[in-house]
Design a protein around this motif. Structure first.
Motif, PDB file in Angstrom:
ATOM      1  N   UNK A  17      22.471   4.476  11.496  1.00 12.23           N
ATOM      2  CA  UNK A  17      23.281   4.401  12.720  1.00 12.23           C
ATOM      3  C   UNK A  17      22.513   3.788  13.882  1.00 12.23           C
ATOM      4  N   UNK A  18      23.243   3.022  14.663  1.00  7.31           N
ATOM      5  CA  UNK A  18      22.658   2.411  15.861  1.00  7.31           C
ATOM      6  C   UNK A  18      23.215   3.032  17.137  1.00  7.31           C
ATOM      7  N   UNK A  19      24.338   3.744  17.021  1.00 10.33           N
ATOM      8  CA  UNK A  19      24.979   4.310  18.202  1.00 10.33           C
ATOM      9  C   UNK A  19      25.758   3.292  19.005  1.00 10.33           C
ATOM     10  N   UNK A  20      25.737   2.052  18.572  1.00 10.67           N
ATOM     11  CA  UNK A  20      26.421   0.980  19.303  1.00 10.67           C
ATOM     12  C   UNK A  20      27.905   0.914  18.949  1.00 10.67           C
ATOM     13  N   UNK A  21      28.671   0.386  19.889  1.00  7.38           N
ATOM     14  CA  UNK A  21      30.092   0.157  19.644  1.00  7.38           C
ATOM     15  C   UNK A  21      30.288  -1.262  19.134  1.00  7.38           C
ATOM     16  N   UNK A  22      31.431  -1.483  18.523  1.00 10.38           N
ATOM     17  CA  UNK A  22      31.755  -2.808  18.010  1.00 10.38           C
ATOM     18  C   UNK A  22      33.260  -3.018  18.089  1.00 10.38           C
ATOM     19  N   UNK A  23      33.641  -4.284  18.064  1.00 13.49           N
ATOM     20  CA  UNK A  23      35.039  -4.709  17.978  1.00 13.49           C
ATOM     21  C   UNK A  23      35.064  -5.853  16.966  1.00 13.49           C
ATOM     22  N   UNK A  24      35.622  -5.579  15.769  1.00 12.79           N
ATOM     23  CA  UNK A  24      35.621  -6.541  14.669  1.00 12.79           C
ATOM     24  C   UNK A  24      37.023  -7.127  14.483  1.00 12.79           C
ATOM     25  N   UNK A  25      37.160  -8.439  14.689  1.00 13.90           N
ATOM     26  CA  UNK A  25      38.444  -9.075  14.432  1.00 13.90           C
ATOM     27  C   UNK A  25      38.664  -9.164  12.929  1.00 13.90           C
ATOM     28  N   UNK A  26      39.912  -8.983  12.537  1.00 17.17           N
ATOM     29  CA  UNK A  26      40.274  -8.971  11.122  1.00 17.17           C
ATOM     30  C   UNK A  26      41.665  -9.575  10.948  1.00 17.17           C
ATOM     31  N   UNK A  27      41.881 -10.160   9.791  1.00 15.74           N
ATOM     32  CA  UNK A  27      43.244 -10.497   9.378  1.00 15.74           C
ATOM     33  C   UNK A  27      43.453  -9.873   8.006  1.00 15.74           C
ATOM     34  N   UNK A  28      44.564  -9.191   7.856  1.00 14.76           N
ATOM     35  CA  UNK A  28      44.898  -8.497   6.609  1.00 14.76           C
ATOM     36  C   UNK A  28      46.135  -9.149   6.011  1.00 14.76           C
ATOM     37  N   UNK A  29      46.121  -9.250   4.697  1.00 17.06           N
ATOM     38  CA  UNK A  29      47.253  -9.797   3.955  1.00 17.06           C
ATOM     39  C   UNK A  29      47.676  -8.762   2.929  1.00 17.06           C
ATOM     40  N   UNK A  30      48.944  -8.477   2.902  1.00 14.91           N
ATOM     41  CA  UNK A  30      49.497  -7.492   1.984  1.00 14.91           C
ATOM     42  C   UNK A  30      50.601  -8.131   1.153  1.00 14.91           C
ATOM     43  N   UNK A  31      50.648  -7.809  -0.114  1.00 12.52           N
ATOM     44  CA  UNK A  31      51.805  -8.151  -0.926  1.00 12.52           C
ATOM     45  C   UNK A  31      52.546  -6.849  -1.165  1.00 12.52           C
ATOM     46  N   UNK A  32      53.838  -6.880  -0.906  1.00 17.76           N
ATOM     47  CA  UNK A  32      54.680  -5.690  -0.980  1.00 17.76           C
ATOM     48  C   UNK A  32      55.531  -5.731  -2.244  1.00 17.76           C
ATOM     49  N   UNK A  33      55.813  -4.560  -2.773  1.00 21.14           N
ATOM     50  CA  UNK A  33      56.725  -4.436  -3.902  1.00 21.14           C
ATOM     51  C   UNK A  33      57.396  -3.068  -3.783  1.00 21.14           C
ATOM     52  N   UNK A  34      58.712  -3.059  -3.864  1.00 21.40           N
ATOM     53  CA  UNK A  34      59.485  -1.811  -3.764  1.00 21.40           C
ATOM     54  C   UNK A  34      59.185  -1.052  -2.473  1.00 21.40           C
ATOM     55  N   UNK A  35      58.971  -1.775  -1.373  1.00 23.70           N
ATOM     56  CA  UNK A  35      58.747  -1.139  -0.076  1.00 23.70           C
ATOM     57  C   UNK A  35      57.359  -0.568   0.133  1.00 23.70           C
ATOM     58  N   UNK A  36      56.432  -0.836  -0.805  1.00 27.80           N
ATOM     59  CA  UNK A  36      55.066  -0.325  -0.671  1.00 27.80           C
ATOM     60  C   UNK A  36      54.062  -1.434  -0.966  1.00 27.80           C
ATOM     61  N   UNK A  37      52.836  -1.199  -0.578  1.00 18.83           N
ATOM     62  CA  UNK A  37      51.768  -2.181  -0.758  1.00 18.83           C
ATOM     63  C   UNK A  37      51.323  -2.175  -2.213  1.00 18.83           C
ATOM     64  N   UNK A  38      51.224  -3.388  -2.784  1.00 19.42           N
ATOM     65  CA  UNK A  38      50.713  -3.521  -4.154  1.00 19.42           C
ATOM     66  C   UNK A  38      49.401  -4.318  -4.198  1.00 19.42           C
ATOM     67  N   UNK A  39      49.121  -5.133  -3.159  1.00 20.39           N
ATOM     68  CA  UNK A  39      47.863  -5.860  -3.071  1.00 20.39           C
ATOM     69  C   UNK A  39      47.450  -5.999  -1.615  1.00 20.39           C
TER      70      UNK A  39
END
Length: 186
Positions: A117-139
């Motif tokens: 641990x460093x005790x430091x704060x961070x802000x990490x940009x991310x992009x997430x991709x989801x494939x849905x099936x039957x109303x739920x996440x499958x990938x």
């Protein structure tokens, strides 16, 4: 394409994807079950503990526990979310404070490196991709600014003192879990 709106119903694919991201920060185990199909795959878990490499809600919940174990004050800011067919894309920022060691693993599940641990704060940009099936996440796939986060946390460039702390943290992790992770994950 459908943009996420606050009035989206709970089965809306964008709402499900956004809920899954927020669950990583503060959802209990029961919150994960309605979000993921039992065969759901996280394509981003090769460096995570073996417990997170199982399909379905159990694997995603294990990922959440891994993140929460190292990062206090964990939260996600959602910037954009949209769907096109069975794909959902979410742009977000993960925020937190590095308060405990985080171990990264090799493909075979053994401990690769541990960042104390460093005790430091961070802000990490991310992009997430989801494939849905039957109303739920499958990938799930993600792109993250790991380099920017490592700089914010002082992991790189590492000072000689931090390199020593990393080596000591890795030795502790290996003694505590063995080279391939906890006994239950071997």
């Amino acid at each position: 394409m459908t943009a996420h709106t606050p009035s989206a119903v709970s089965t809306d694919p964008v709402a499900v994807a956004v809920r899954s991201i927020h669950a990583m920060a503060d959802g209990d185990r029961a919150a994960f079950t309605p979000l993921y199909r039992p065969d759901a795959v996280d394509h981003e878990n090769p460096v995570q503990p073996p417990s997170s490499r199982v399909p379905g809600a159990d694997g995603f919940y294990a990922t959440a526990l891994w993140l929460r174990g190292a990062f206090a004050e964990l939260r996600y800011d959602i910037h954009h979310a949209l769907a096109d067919g069975d794909l959902v894309a979410v742009s977000a920022t993960m925020n937190g404070r590095h308060t405990a060691p985080i171990a990264f693993h090799t493909d075979d599940g053994s401990v690769d490196s541990v960042f104390p641990p460093t005790g430091r704060t961070f802000a990490m940009t991310q992009s997430h991709w989801f494939r849905m099936q039957d109303g739920r996440i499958v990938e799930h796939w993600a792109n993250r600014d790991d380099l920017g986060t490592a700089r914010q946390l002082g992991w790189i460039p590492p000072s000689p003192a931090y390199l020593f702390r990393m080596a000591r943290a890795k030795r502790r992790a290996l003694r505590a879990t063995g080279p391939r992770g906890p006994a239950s994950g071997r």
